[in-house]
Design an enzyme around this catalytic site. Structure first.
Site, PDB file in Angstrom:
ATOM      1  N   GLY A 203       8.588   4.099   0.335  1.00  0.00           N
ATOM      2  CA  GLY A 203       9.403   5.104  -0.001  1.00  0.00           C
ATOM      3  C   GLY A 203      10.950   4.920   0.655  1.00  0.00           C
ATOM      4  O   GLY A 203      11.357   3.810   0.777  1.00  0.00           O
TER       5      GLY A 203
ATOM      6  N   VAL B 185       5.309  -0.262   2.982  1.00  0.00           N
ATOM      7  CA  VAL B 185       4.258  -0.783   3.872  1.00  0.00           C
ATOM      8  C   VAL B 185       3.114  -1.711   3.165  1.00  0.00           C
ATOM      9  O   VAL B 185       3.003  -1.593   1.942  1.00  0.00           O
ATOM     10  CB  VAL B 185       3.330   0.729   4.199  1.00  0.00           C
ATOM     11  CG1 VAL B 185       2.311   0.280   5.208  1.00  0.00           C
ATOM     12  CG2 VAL B 185       4.303   1.716   4.747  1.00  0.00           C
TER      13      VAL B 185
ATOM     14  N   LYS C 289       4.943  -1.838   8.325  1.00  0.00           N
ATOM     15  CA  LYS C 289       6.004  -1.231   7.853  1.00  0.00           C
ATOM     16  C   LYS C 289       7.214  -1.986   7.828  1.00  0.00           C
ATOM     17  O   LYS C 289       7.794  -2.437   9.119  1.00  0.00           O
ATOM     18  CB  LYS C 289       6.261   0.196   8.104  1.00  0.00           C
ATOM     19  CG  LYS C 289       7.053   1.162   7.360  1.00  0.00           C
ATOM     20  CD  LYS C 289       6.983   2.574   7.631  1.00  0.00           C
ATOM     21  CE  LYS C 289       7.498   3.322   6.516  1.00  0.00           C
ATOM     22  NZ  LYS C 289       7.349   4.642   6.322  1.00  0.00           N
TER      23      LYS C 289
ATOM     24  N   ASP D  71       8.898  13.991  10.238  1.00  0.00           N
ATOM     25  CA  ASP D  71       8.633  13.836   8.668  1.00  0.00           C
ATOM     26  C   ASP D  71       7.105  13.988   8.690  1.00  0.00           C
ATOM     27  O   ASP D  71       6.247  13.513   8.010  1.00  0.00           O
ATOM     28  CB  ASP D  71       8.867  12.235   8.219  1.00  0.00           C
ATOM     29  CG  ASP D  71       9.093  12.243   6.847  1.00  0.00           C
ATOM     30  OD1 ASP D  71       8.895  13.151   6.122  1.00  0.00           O
ATOM     31  OD2 ASP D  71       8.662  10.910   6.565  1.00  0.00           O
TER      32      ASP D  71
ATOM     33  N   ILE E  30       0.495  -1.213  -0.022  1.00  0.00           N
ATOM     34  CA  ILE E  30      -0.042  -0.004  -0.050  1.00  0.00           C
ATOM     35  C   ILE E  30       1.040   1.148   0.025  1.00  0.00           C
ATOM     36  O   ILE E  30       0.273   2.493  -0.184  1.00  0.00           O
ATOM     37  CB  ILE E  30      -1.004   0.166   1.076  1.00  0.00           C
ATOM     38  CG1 ILE E  30      -0.177  -0.321   2.490  1.00  0.00           C
ATOM     39  CG2 ILE E  30      -2.126  -1.099   1.082  1.00  0.00           C
ATOM     40  CD1 ILE E  30      -1.117   0.122   3.799  1.00  0.00           C
TER      41      ILE E  30
END
Length: 300
Positions: free
Chosen positions: A18, A23, A38, A143, A15
């Site tokens: 990066g 994930v 993750k 982030d 899904i």
């Protein structure tokens, strides 16, 4: 044959992914529940005991209990990769929503902003022991960006902040690596990119989250990113080299207190930013929302 991770997570589909890992939507085989997992490869740079370090990280992340922070359930290692088991949120992220819809109705935009601001204010106040065993006064997200704000399907104003602290997973120090930021630099605070003042590198603390959230708030109000149409080189120059103040401008009328809030959040140097942190952001948003007319229209 189904793919499993750590012997207990059946992979259903990918899904997202990066620089900070991939994930998956998974089924917890023992609990028969859908979760997000993750997965991040071990960088091989960790000089500390990885089991001890991730146990500390796991405790800190799993203790976050807030209705607008994605819940962490488990953190572990499987072969040469780390995994984080999280609550699965079945709606789009804010970046996807903004791309599909453009500028949101102001009441909806500020409702989302208020929830995420409250989540950050809560986390910034949570003391914890970091991966190196050092007590810290509060957690830092590091982030904050629209793609890390998830929206529940069927309720576009129920927002959750994801990936809290994950930028540090797999790293051997507390310094954010520039390479890991290349996919997210457009929402990074200047100090995360190496800003210096008087020859000294500026510290990365909760004020970096204030800056990043200021950019998200700007985008929610304006309908486009603060650094829209700039190349990566131009963004770095704007944040680290140029002397011009970072002053957000708006294409239409904006509540003066709301506009002043965004301006105060995105000063280049951390010490010049909003002094009251995210708690002040929450209070200001509450006042602005209270002034909205009941029939506040959808912007053009």
């Amino acid at each position: 044959m189904p793919v499993t991770i750590a012997g207990k997570y059946e992979v259903l589909d990918r899904i997202g992914g990066g620089g900070q890992g991939t994930v998956y939507r998974v089924r917890h085989l023992f609990l028969d529940e859908i979760r997000a997992l993750k997965v991040q490869a071990d960088s091989g740079q960790d000089s500390q005991d990885p089991v001890l370090r991730f146990r500390r990280e796991g405790r800190a992340l799993a203790r976050l209990r807030h209705p607008h922070i994605v819940q962490v359930f488990d953190l572990g290692r499987d072969a040469d990769q780390y995994y984080l088991e999280m609550e699965y949120v079945d709606g789009p992220n804010l970046a996807q929503r903004l791309k599909a819809s453009g500028r949101l109705p102001l009441r909806e935009a500020l409702a989302i902003a208020r929830q995420i601001a409250d989540a950050l204010a809560y986390a910034h106040a949570q003391q914890y022991v970091d991966a190196s065993g050092t007590p810290q006064p509060g957690m830092i997200h590091r982030d904050v960006k629209p793609s890390n704000i998830l929206l529940r399907r069927g309720d576009t104003t129920d927002a959750l902040l994801a990936d809290f602290g994950l930028v540090k997973l797999g790293e051997g120090s507390d310094h954010t690596q520039l390479g890991s930021l290349m996919g997210t630099y457009r929402y990074s605070a200047p100090e995360q990119l190496g800003l210096k003042r008087g020859g000294q590198r500026a510290p990365v603390d909760q004020r970096a989250d204030v800056f990043a959230f200021g950019l998200v708030l700007y985008e929610l109000i304006e309908g486009k990113p603060f650094h829209a149409d700039l190349t990566s080189e131009e963004v770095f120059a704007r944040l680290l080299i140029d002397d011009e103040p970072l002053v957000p401008t708006f294409s239409g009328p904006v509540d003066p207190e709301l506009a002043a809030l965004v301006v105060a959040m995105v000063h280049r140097h951390p010490e010049d930013r909003l002094s009251g942190g995210m708690a002040e952001v929450v209070r200001t948003l509450d006042r602005v929302i209270a002034r909205l007319p009941a029939d506040e229209p959808v912007p053009d």
